[in-house]
Design an enzyme around this catalytic site. Sequence first.
Site, PDB file in Angstrom:
ATOM      1  N   GLU A  92      34.813  66.671  19.897  1.00 27.76           N
ATOM      2  CA  GLU A  92      35.035  68.177  19.730  1.00 27.76           C
ATOM      3  C   GLU A  92      36.204  68.149  18.758  1.00 27.76           C
ATOM      4  O   GLU A  92      37.456  67.502  18.725  1.00 27.76           O
ATOM      5  CB  GLU A  92      35.234  68.958  20.921  1.00 27.76           C
ATOM      6  CG  GLU A  92      34.033  68.807  21.732  1.00 27.76           C
ATOM      7  CD  GLU A  92      33.973  69.681  23.295  1.00 27.76           C
ATOM      8  OE1 GLU A  92      32.760  69.740  23.798  1.00 27.76           O
ATOM      9  OE2 GLU A  92      35.021  69.829  23.450  1.00 27.76           O
ATOM     10  N   CYS A 105      42.663  71.701  15.575  1.00 23.62           N
ATOM     11  CA  CYS A 105      43.015  70.711  16.719  1.00 23.62           C
ATOM     12  C   CYS A 105      41.866  69.466  16.513  1.00 23.62           C
ATOM     13  O   CYS A 105      40.559  70.024  16.822  1.00 23.62           O
ATOM     14  CB  CYS A 105      42.935  71.511  17.934  1.00 23.62           C
ATOM     15  SG  CYS A 105      42.949  70.060  19.474  1.00 23.62           S
ATOM     16  N   CYS A 112      39.169  58.937  26.554  1.00 25.21           N
ATOM     17  CA  CYS A 112      40.450  58.612  26.591  1.00 25.21           C
ATOM     18  C   CYS A 112      40.674  57.518  27.891  1.00 25.21           C
ATOM     19  O   CYS A 112      39.995  57.711  28.746  1.00 25.21           O
ATOM     20  CB  CYS A 112      41.207  59.899  26.794  1.00 25.21           C
ATOM     21  SG  CYS A 112      42.877  59.387  26.935  1.00 25.21           S
ATOM     22  N   CYS A 116      44.640  61.537  32.578  1.00 24.74           N
ATOM     23  CA  CYS A 116      45.545  62.530  33.081  1.00 24.74           C
ATOM     24  C   CYS A 116      44.818  63.416  34.015  1.00 24.74           C
ATOM     25  O   CYS A 116      43.839  63.779  33.696  1.00 24.74           O
ATOM     26  CB  CYS A 116      46.207  63.431  32.119  1.00 24.74           C
ATOM     27  SG  CYS A 116      47.290  62.245  31.086  1.00 24.74           S
ATOM     28  N   CYS A 119      43.006  66.716  32.947  1.00 25.95           N
ATOM     29  CA  CYS A 119      42.453  66.795  31.803  1.00 25.95           C
ATOM     30  C   CYS A 119      40.961  66.397  31.839  1.00 25.95           C
ATOM     31  O   CYS A 119      40.845  65.415  32.307  1.00 25.95           O
ATOM     32  CB  CYS A 119      43.292  65.858  30.842  1.00 25.95           C
ATOM     33  SG  CYS A 119      42.665  65.497  29.060  1.00 25.95           S
ATOM     34  N   CYS A 333      43.806  73.721  26.307  1.00 26.06           N
ATOM     35  CA  CYS A 333      44.436  72.507  26.333  1.00 26.06           C
ATOM     36  C   CYS A 333      43.767  72.142  27.666  1.00 26.06           C
ATOM     37  O   CYS A 333      43.704  72.638  28.993  1.00 26.06           O
ATOM     38  CB  CYS A 333      45.958  72.971  26.590  1.00 26.06           C
ATOM     39  SG  CYS A 333      46.771  71.355  26.723  1.00 26.06           S
TER      40      CYS A 333
HETATM   41  S1  SF4 Z   1      46.069  64.489  28.348  1.00 27.86           S
HETATM   42 FE1  SF4 Z   1      43.631  63.839  28.234  1.00 27.86          FE
HETATM   43  S2  SF4 Z   1      43.301  63.164  26.101  1.00 27.86           S
HETATM   44 FE2  SF4 Z   1      45.683  63.477  26.480  1.00 27.86          FE
HETATM   45  S3  SF4 Z   1      46.076  61.282  27.216  1.00 27.86           S
HETATM   46 FE3  SF4 Z   1      45.739  62.468  29.082  1.00 27.86          FE
HETATM   47  S4  SF4 Z   1      43.840  62.012  29.742  1.00 27.86           S
HETATM   48 FE4  SF4 Z   1      43.981  61.619  27.486  1.00 27.86          FE
END
Ligand code: SF4
Length: 352
Positions: A92, A105, A112, A116, A119, A333
Amino acid sequence: MHKENILNLYLKELEQVLVKWQYEKFHARQIFTWIYKKDVRDFSRMSDLSAELRKKLVDNFTILDIELLKQLESRDGTRKLLFKLKDTNTIEAVNIPTEKRVTGCVSTQVGCKFGCSFCASGMLGFKRNLEISEIIEQVLFLKDETDERLNNLVFMGIGEPLDNYDNVLKAIRIINAPWSLNIGARKITISTCGFIPGIKRLMEEGLQLELSVSLHAAEDKIRNILVPINKKYPLSELTSTLKEYIKKTNRQVTFEYILIEGVNSDISSAKNLSRILKGLNCKVNLIPCNSVEELGYTPPGKLDILLFKDHLIKSGIDVTLRIIRGRDIQAACGQLRLEQPSADPTPKKAFS
Ligand code: SF4
């Protein structure tokens, strides 16, 4: 025959190809002018090239390999674009228009690895790095779908940009080049969760990029949960690396700090934050957290947000409170994720 995507190339590299084919190298600039400045992504329409050269280009290169599957528009004008890649993975990108500018963006990886906890992007795990062309193609789509000039770019979509270092840096150098999109380095922001080997490499590049660090906690025991890479690169190591980065690049660093009720948004957290940032040339961007259903975090109340912000200001820290955009289309975000395309997607072509 395998065809390479021409967007992977620097001007000089395309010139070398043309010389090898026994053409004049100035055609390289013509080709990139069509692609980047005249928005023509079809070799057969490049009317100032000979028919023979156009055929050679068609036989050897592609331009667009990603396909726009879906576009969603938020009430506030933020637009999220879902793309299908050649291997059917999806990514995306988001366009965020404000009064003065449009910020694009983009994603840098499929999924990933860094997990996190606030996220959505990391929830389905990591699949692969994006190629240079796949990063640039997102920018071309974003540029084409906005009437205004796309003048800011943030690498804050799906993935950790510094974990796909070589491809991201080459894509940035191309996007920044006068023969390409000519987006100024100071208008390009790389966001990192604190991947120190990447920050160390970046400080040697001599680029005037903006660096944004997802901090989100000023104590290791909280950051270990929110941003697990902190177990490998704890706060003391991160802040000393950033001190070195600021000294070497003479650039200010931005810290992103998501405010989560009951986790990192009370006054003692604000005190810890002021303490660890003391003396750093930085600013802090406070972001009341977005809800991603599966994660169960909620933002603090307005009064707590203002008290937190006020404490940082009184400690001499430059601070902004981010206006949340695109929340209703899951484009804010921490909300970007690997979406599965619907069973009957209607492909839309952004380019002629
Ligand atoms: S915020 Fe999300 S995309 Fe960014 S490093 Fe952490 S898990 Fe990965």
